[in-house]
Motif scaffolding. Structure first.
Motif, PDB file in Angstrom:
ATOM      1  N   LEU A   1      14.988  27.345 -41.374  1.00  0.00           N
ATOM      2  CA  LEU A   1      14.915  26.867 -39.961  1.00  0.00           C
ATOM      3  C   LEU A   1      13.347  26.292 -39.513  1.00  0.00           C
ATOM      4  O   LEU A   1      13.250  25.376 -38.587  1.00  0.00           O
ATOM      5  N   TYR A   2      12.450  27.131 -40.078  1.00  0.00           N
ATOM      6  CA  TYR A   2      11.014  26.743 -39.337  1.00  0.00           C
ATOM      7  C   TYR A   2      10.817  25.196 -40.105  1.00  0.00           C
ATOM      8  O   TYR A   2      10.179  24.472 -39.432  1.00  0.00           O
ATOM      9  N   CYS A   3      10.775  25.147 -41.258  1.00  0.00           N
ATOM     10  CA  CYS A   3      10.551  23.778 -42.088  1.00  0.00           C
ATOM     11  C   CYS A   3      11.445  22.654 -41.459  1.00  0.00           C
ATOM     12  O   CYS A   3      10.859  21.488 -41.078  1.00  0.00           O
ATOM     13  N   VAL A   4      12.680  22.862 -40.686  1.00  0.00           N
ATOM     14  CA  VAL A   4      13.534  21.969 -40.174  1.00  0.00           C
ATOM     15  C   VAL A   4      12.824  21.496 -38.908  1.00  0.00           C
ATOM     16  O   VAL A   4      12.515  20.301 -38.429  1.00  0.00           O
ATOM     17  N   ILE A   5      12.549  22.524 -38.207  1.00  0.00           N
ATOM     18  CA  ILE A   5      11.969  22.339 -36.886  1.00  0.00           C
ATOM     19  C   ILE A   5      10.349  21.811 -36.909  1.00  0.00           C
ATOM     20  O   ILE A   5      10.367  20.927 -36.258  1.00  0.00           O
ATOM     21  N   SER A   6       9.516  22.281 -37.995  1.00  0.00           N
ATOM     22  CA  SER A   6       8.397  21.733 -38.081  1.00  0.00           C
ATOM     23  C   SER A   6       8.127  20.467 -38.840  1.00  0.00           C
ATOM     24  O   SER A   6       6.878  19.884 -39.092  1.00  0.00           O
ATOM     25  N   ARG A   7       9.278  19.849 -39.285  1.00  0.00           N
ATOM     26  CA  ARG A   7       9.246  18.775 -40.403  1.00  0.00           C
ATOM     27  C   ARG A   7       8.234  17.490 -39.965  1.00  0.00           C
ATOM     28  O   ARG A   7       7.532  16.908 -40.941  1.00  0.00           O
ATOM     29  N   ASN A   8       8.052  17.459 -38.720  1.00  0.00           N
ATOM     30  CA  ASN A   8       7.264  16.360 -38.376  1.00  0.00           C
ATOM     31  C   ASN A   8       5.949  16.502 -37.762  1.00  0.00           C
ATOM     32  O   ASN A   8       5.198  15.774 -37.262  1.00  0.00           O
ATOM     33  N   TRP A   9       5.372  17.788 -37.819  1.00  0.00           N
ATOM     34  CA  TRP A   9       4.016  18.236 -37.181  1.00  0.00           C
ATOM     35  C   TRP A   9       3.108  17.540 -37.938  1.00  0.00           C
ATOM     36  O   TRP A   9       1.983  17.557 -37.240  1.00  0.00           O
ATOM     37  N   LEU A  10       3.173  17.374 -39.314  1.00  0.00           N
ATOM     38  CA  LEU A  10       2.063  16.874 -39.821  1.00  0.00           C
ATOM     39  C   LEU A  10       1.887  15.170 -40.290  1.00  0.00           C
ATOM     40  O   LEU A  10       1.012  14.765 -40.715  1.00  0.00           O
ATOM     41  N   VAL A  11       3.059  14.730 -39.627  1.00  0.00           N
ATOM     42  CA  VAL A  11       3.062  13.241 -39.823  1.00  0.00           C
ATOM     43  C   VAL A  11       3.186  12.587 -38.538  1.00  0.00           C
ATOM     44  O   VAL A  11       3.988  12.645 -37.656  1.00  0.00           O
ATOM     45  N   SER A  12       2.284  11.669 -38.181  1.00  0.00           N
ATOM     46  CA  SER A  12       2.305  10.918 -37.114  1.00  0.00           C
ATOM     47  C   SER A  12       3.409   9.900 -37.071  1.00  0.00           C
ATOM     48  O   SER A  12       3.796   9.468 -38.156  1.00  0.00           O
ATOM     49  N   LYS A  13       3.756   9.208 -35.889  1.00  0.00           N
ATOM     50  CA  LYS A  13       4.742   8.239 -35.759  1.00  0.00           C
ATOM     51  C   LYS A  13       4.410   7.255 -36.641  1.00  0.00           C
ATOM     52  O   LYS A  13       5.128   6.340 -37.422  1.00  0.00           O
ATOM     53  N   LYS A  14       3.043   6.711 -36.632  1.00  0.00           N
ATOM     54  CA  LYS A  14       2.735   5.430 -37.475  1.00  0.00           C
ATOM     55  C   LYS A  14       2.634   6.000 -38.711  1.00  0.00           C
ATOM     56  O   LYS A  14       3.235   4.866 -39.688  1.00  0.00           O
ATOM     57  N   GLN A  15       2.546   6.989 -39.505  1.00  0.00           N
ATOM     58  CA  GLN A  15       2.872   7.363 -41.055  1.00  0.00           C
ATOM     59  C   GLN A  15       4.423   7.293 -41.279  1.00  0.00           C
ATOM     60  O   GLN A  15       4.736   6.709 -42.168  1.00  0.00           O
TER      61      GLN A  15
ATOM     62  N   ASP B   1      16.737  13.602 -43.573  1.00  0.00           N
ATOM     63  CA  ASP B   1      15.643  14.501 -43.888  1.00  0.00           C
ATOM     64  C   ASP B   1      15.867  15.974 -44.029  1.00  0.00           C
ATOM     65  O   ASP B   1      15.267  16.507 -44.691  1.00  0.00           O
ATOM     66  N   ILE B   2      16.806  16.400 -43.043  1.00  0.00           N
ATOM     67  CA  ILE B   2      16.979  17.846 -42.786  1.00  0.00           C
ATOM     68  C   ILE B   2      17.799  18.167 -43.969  1.00  0.00           C
ATOM     69  O   ILE B   2      17.417  19.333 -44.706  1.00  0.00           O
ATOM     70  N   GLN B   3      18.743  17.751 -44.469  1.00  0.00           N
ATOM     71  CA  GLN B   3      19.592  18.019 -45.581  1.00  0.00           C
ATOM     72  C   GLN B   3      18.820  18.012 -46.770  1.00  0.00           C
ATOM     73  O   GLN B   3      18.910  18.834 -47.750  1.00  0.00           O
ATOM     74  N   ILE B   4      17.939  17.055 -46.816  1.00  0.00           N
ATOM     75  CA  ILE B   4      16.976  16.882 -48.136  1.00  0.00           C
ATOM     76  C   ILE B   4      16.078  18.080 -48.227  1.00  0.00           C
ATOM     77  O   ILE B   4      15.698  18.817 -49.193  1.00  0.00           O
ATOM     78  N   ILE B   5      15.464  18.446 -46.923  1.00  0.00           N
ATOM     79  CA  ILE B   5      14.474  19.681 -46.809  1.00  0.00           C
ATOM     80  C   ILE B   5      15.241  20.854 -47.463  1.00  0.00           C
ATOM     81  O   ILE B   5      14.601  21.835 -48.295  1.00  0.00           O
ATOM     82  N   ILE B   6      16.478  21.055 -46.820  1.00  0.00           N
ATOM     83  CA  ILE B   6      17.300  22.346 -47.117  1.00  0.00           C
ATOM     84  C   ILE B   6      17.525  22.267 -48.648  1.00  0.00           C
ATOM     85  O   ILE B   6      17.544  23.419 -49.011  1.00  0.00           O
ATOM     86  N   LEU B   7      18.018  21.275 -49.449  1.00  0.00           N
ATOM     87  CA  LEU B   7      18.477  21.019 -50.712  1.00  0.00           C
ATOM     88  C   LEU B   7      17.216  21.472 -51.545  1.00  0.00           C
ATOM     89  O   LEU B   7      17.362  22.333 -52.543  1.00  0.00           O
ATOM     90  N   ILE B   8      16.138  20.930 -51.364  1.00  0.00           N
ATOM     91  CA  ILE B   8      14.876  21.250 -51.985  1.00  0.00           C
ATOM     92  C   ILE B   8      14.434  22.726 -51.923  1.00  0.00           C
ATOM     93  O   ILE B   8      14.116  23.422 -52.884  1.00  0.00           O
ATOM     94  N   MET B   9      14.353  23.251 -50.519  1.00  0.00           N
ATOM     95  CA  MET B   9      14.073  24.507 -50.650  1.00  0.00           C
ATOM     96  C   MET B   9      15.067  25.532 -51.238  1.00  0.00           C
ATOM     97  O   MET B   9      14.441  26.654 -51.859  1.00  0.00           O
ATOM     98  N   LEU B  10      16.309  25.508 -51.122  1.00  0.00           N
ATOM     99  CA  LEU B  10      17.128  26.392 -51.658  1.00  0.00           C
ATOM    100  C   LEU B  10      17.294  26.164 -53.356  1.00  0.00           C
ATOM    101  O   LEU B  10      17.056  27.283 -54.025  1.00  0.00           O
ATOM    102  N   SER B  11      16.831  24.959 -53.773  1.00  0.00           N
ATOM    103  CA  SER B  11      16.758  24.819 -55.169  1.00  0.00           C
ATOM    104  C   SER B  11      15.423  25.496 -55.748  1.00  0.00           C
ATOM    105  O   SER B  11      15.252  26.259 -56.986  1.00  0.00           O
ATOM    106  N   VAL B  12      14.351  25.355 -54.978  1.00  0.00           N
ATOM    107  CA  VAL B  12      13.069  25.930 -55.333  1.00  0.00           C
ATOM    108  C   VAL B  12      13.219  27.449 -55.389  1.00  0.00           C
ATOM    109  O   VAL B  12      12.758  27.977 -56.332  1.00  0.00           O
ATOM    110  N   ALA B  13      13.780  27.733 -54.309  1.00  0.00           N
ATOM    111  CA  ALA B  13      13.835  29.346 -54.082  1.00  0.00           C
ATOM    112  C   ALA B  13      14.646  29.958 -55.501  1.00  0.00           C
ATOM    113  O   ALA B  13      14.515  31.156 -55.682  1.00  0.00           O
ATOM    114  N   LEU B  14      15.702  29.619 -55.545  1.00  0.00           N
ATOM    115  CA  LEU B  14      16.861  29.759 -56.601  1.00  0.00           C
ATOM    116  C   LEU B  14      16.019  29.944 -58.199  1.00  0.00           C
ATOM    117  O   LEU B  14      16.266  30.875 -58.652  1.00  0.00           O
TER     118      LEU B  14
END
Length: 631
Positions: A210-224, A110-123
């Motif tokens: 860096l923030y999105c990698v650190i906060s990636r689980n804030w909005l999702v519960s363990k059950k989800q 998930d970390i690599q996917i988030i980074i790739l998505i964000m770099l692609s979108v920003a570019l």
């Protein structure tokens, strides 16, 4: 009396000096109630937005023309057109290819996917509308989430954040930058260069990653998270292969020169009755690309065709069949064409009670000639019938048929007969692009839109309209799909909040707050001043669009800088950065509104993620802006 005139009648009773204050209190009250409803009720956001429009008209503060002006706003039309562009990329398979590439590079990390998505979108967002980028990437992110088992919230929020940050990458990346630049030129100052904002944008992007990698689980519960990692509830083709015991039956073979197949039809060769062979489809080259040809009993074979075969007998019999008919075996990866799922599909159909097919065999009903599909399995009493008896077995009321062929023919089954009903399409159909042959045309159309937007030859909405017309002309999308692709709740949400910007300006609310700020900043240093300008943009940006925020705050910021004897450039740049850093609520930017429904976000989700990130961007702004634009 008209409903919208009630407020006007009440205003007549007040002294003229109190009218504007009364109106401002009403607007602030309605805005407060709207935010409360967004935060703490289970009403849909678009319903709340419609209620807000209605309430502001009833008060008489805005006329119906003013309150409903969002429906004719070019930006709203632009967003709708970009939804169509995004759907065109889905239908032509481009979105799926992008998601497949990201998954290939990052796997299920998930970390690599988030980074790739964000770099692609920003570019991509640095040279075209961030709204357009989000429209393109929403289906990509949904596809990635589906295939990786990662909860869609974990990927959709980084997409939104990266799209907003992309507005800080170049001067033309977002409308607020151009608003700030035009305000500098209006007071006869030199404007920013194309890449003036880029160094600050890169700093914000690094912090955002860096923030999105650190906060990636804030909005999702363990059950989800656990639920998203489970197998899909819908069956896949691999499940059908197992349930109908199709393993080992699929083959590919190419017709060699001199083969008895050449120039003959399926009926001529009697393949099923004499050889026990079903032809599922034909791979044939047309216009420099390989396509899958649906077959019926009159389909003619040509030299070089690659046949997709269903063969029920032994391996020795199959080798003899190949030698007899001068066919060359070709490699087949995966069980029963599962690796060719983009072209070859399956579906289960159940006979209806009034069906005329009961008591008949598959040979008698001639299923392939009518529907260009082959029945490859029958399940009766929860068990598959042996393949050798398949075509001589009389159909019974409880039978379920498994059909195989091209996806186009499978989709048509639902509307072509009263004898049976399609039970469900396998989950694999979601990744099938019905207009995959038009992928190159879609990319060309997209490139034309980007070039028109970047060059400024025509307004952005005109560029998107041209691209949509080209998508339709090149058959990348049809009218039904175009209308269906527009996400109306997102548009209504944006339209519903736009009247507040008009009302706050009309009632003097923005000016009142700005005058108070200017009076209290006197005597403090420039760092405190730009901090307050950033916070003012963030506060106003909670309720209105970032473009409207830039329009209202840019002249105030520049005037404050000039009156205090500071350079206006760091103040103007702070407005540009702050208006793009509108992370806290979903109502101030189309970028955020567009992901609410697909990501399943609540109002509080944006607050939870947006407040800390806004504080981080403020720190980056206060540190970097003075380095590149001294006071």
């Amino acid at each position: 009396m008209k409903l919208s005139s009630i407020g006007q009648e009440l205003l007549v009773l007040l002294p003229p000096a109190l009218v504007e204050q009364y109106q401002l209190l009403i607007v602030c009250g309605l805005l407060f109630i709207t935010i409360i409803l967004f935060s703490f009720t289970k009403l849909r956001m678009d319903i709340i937005a419609i209620l807000a429009i209605t309430a502001i008209m009833v008060t008489g503060i805005l006329t119906p023309t003013e309150a409903l002006s969002g429906f004719s706003d070019p930006n709203i039309v632009l967003i709708a057109l970009l939804f169509i562009i995004g759907e065109s990329l889905v239908r032509t398979g481009i979105s799926y290819q992008m998601s497949e590439y990201i998954l290939k590079v990052a796997g299920k990390n998930d970390i690599q996917i988030i980074i790739l998505i964000m770099l692609s979108v920003a570019l991509l967002g640095s040279v075209m509308s961030s709204t357009g980028v989000v429209a393109i990437f929403i289906p990509v992110v949904i596809s990635i989430a589906s295939h990786s088992g990662i909860h869609v919230k974990k990927l959709m929020m980084p997409l939104c954040i990266a799209a907003l940050i992309s507005g800080m990458m170049t001067l033309v990346a977002t409308a607020p930058n151009l608003v700030v630049n035009s305000e500098l030129e209006r007071v006869e100052l030199e404007g920013f260069k194309f890449f003036s904002i880029t160094p600050i944008g890169i700093g914000v992007l690094i912090v955002g990653l860096l923030y999105c990698v650190i906060s990636r689980n804030w909005l999702v519960s363990k059950k989800q998270i656990d639920e998203s990692q489970k197998s899909p509830t819908r069956r896949q083709i691999t499940d059908l292969i197992r349930e109908y015991k199709l393993s080992g039956r699929a083959h590919r073979a190419q017709i060699l020169p001199g083969s008895p197949f050449i120039g003959k039809t399926i009926d001529n060769l009697h393949l099923r009755s004499q050889q026990g062979v079903n032809v599922i489809g034909i791979e044939r080259w047309r216009k420099f690309r390989k396509v899958l040809i649906p077959v019926n009993r009159m389909t003619e074979f040509y030299q070089g065709d690659v046949l997709l075969l269903d063969y029920c007998n032994s391996d020795d019999d199959y080798r003899n069949f190949l030698n007899t008919y001068m066919l060359e075996p070709k490699i087949l990866r995966g069980e029963y064409f599962s690796d060719q799922v983009k072209e070859v599909g399956m579906a289960e159909v159940a006979l209806l009670p009034e069906s005329s097919l009961y008591g008949k065999t598959l040979n008698e009903i001639d299923f392939r000639s009518k529907y260009y599909l082959t029945v490859i399995g029958i399940r009766r009493n929860h068990a598959p019938i042996e393949a050798n008896n398949l075509f001589e077995e009389k159909l019974q009321i409880s039978d379920t048929l498994l059909v195989c062929g091209d996806w186009g023919s499978i989709r048509k089954l639902q509307t072509r007969t009263n004898d049976f009903v399609v039970l469900d399409f396998p989950a694999d159909i979601d990744d099938v692009a019905p207009a995959s042959s038009q992928a190159i045309a879609a990319l060309i159309n997209l490139a034309i839109m980007i070039i028109l937007m970047v060059s400024g030859i025509v307004p952005n909405v005109v560029a998107a309209l041209i691209a949509c017309l080209l998508m339709g002309l090149t058959r990348c999308i049809d009218m039904a799909s175009a209308y269906k692709s527009i996400h109306w709740p997102s548009l209504i949400l944006i339209i519903g909040m736009m009247p507040f910007a008009i009302a706050l300006n009309k009632t003097g609310g923005i000016n009142l707050f700005s005058d108070l700020l200017k009076a209290h900043l006197s005597g403090y240093g420039p760092y405190v001043a730009i901090t307050f300008i950033f916070l003012l943009c963030s506060l106003v940006g909670l309720f209105i669009s970032n473009t409207a925020t830039a329009i209202l705050i840019a002249p105030i910021a520049i005037n404050i800088a000039l009156s205090f004897g500071y350079s206006p450039y760091p103040f103007a740049m702070t407005v540009a950065i702050a208006t793009s850093a509108s992370f806290i609520t979903p109502v101030s930017s189309p970028v955020k509104s567009m992901i609410v429904a697909p990501g399943g976000f609540s109002f509080s989700d944006f607050v939870k993620v947006g407040v800390p990130l806004t504080c981080l961007v403020l720190i980056v702004d206060v540190i970097l802006v003075p380095l590149f634009f001294p006071f």
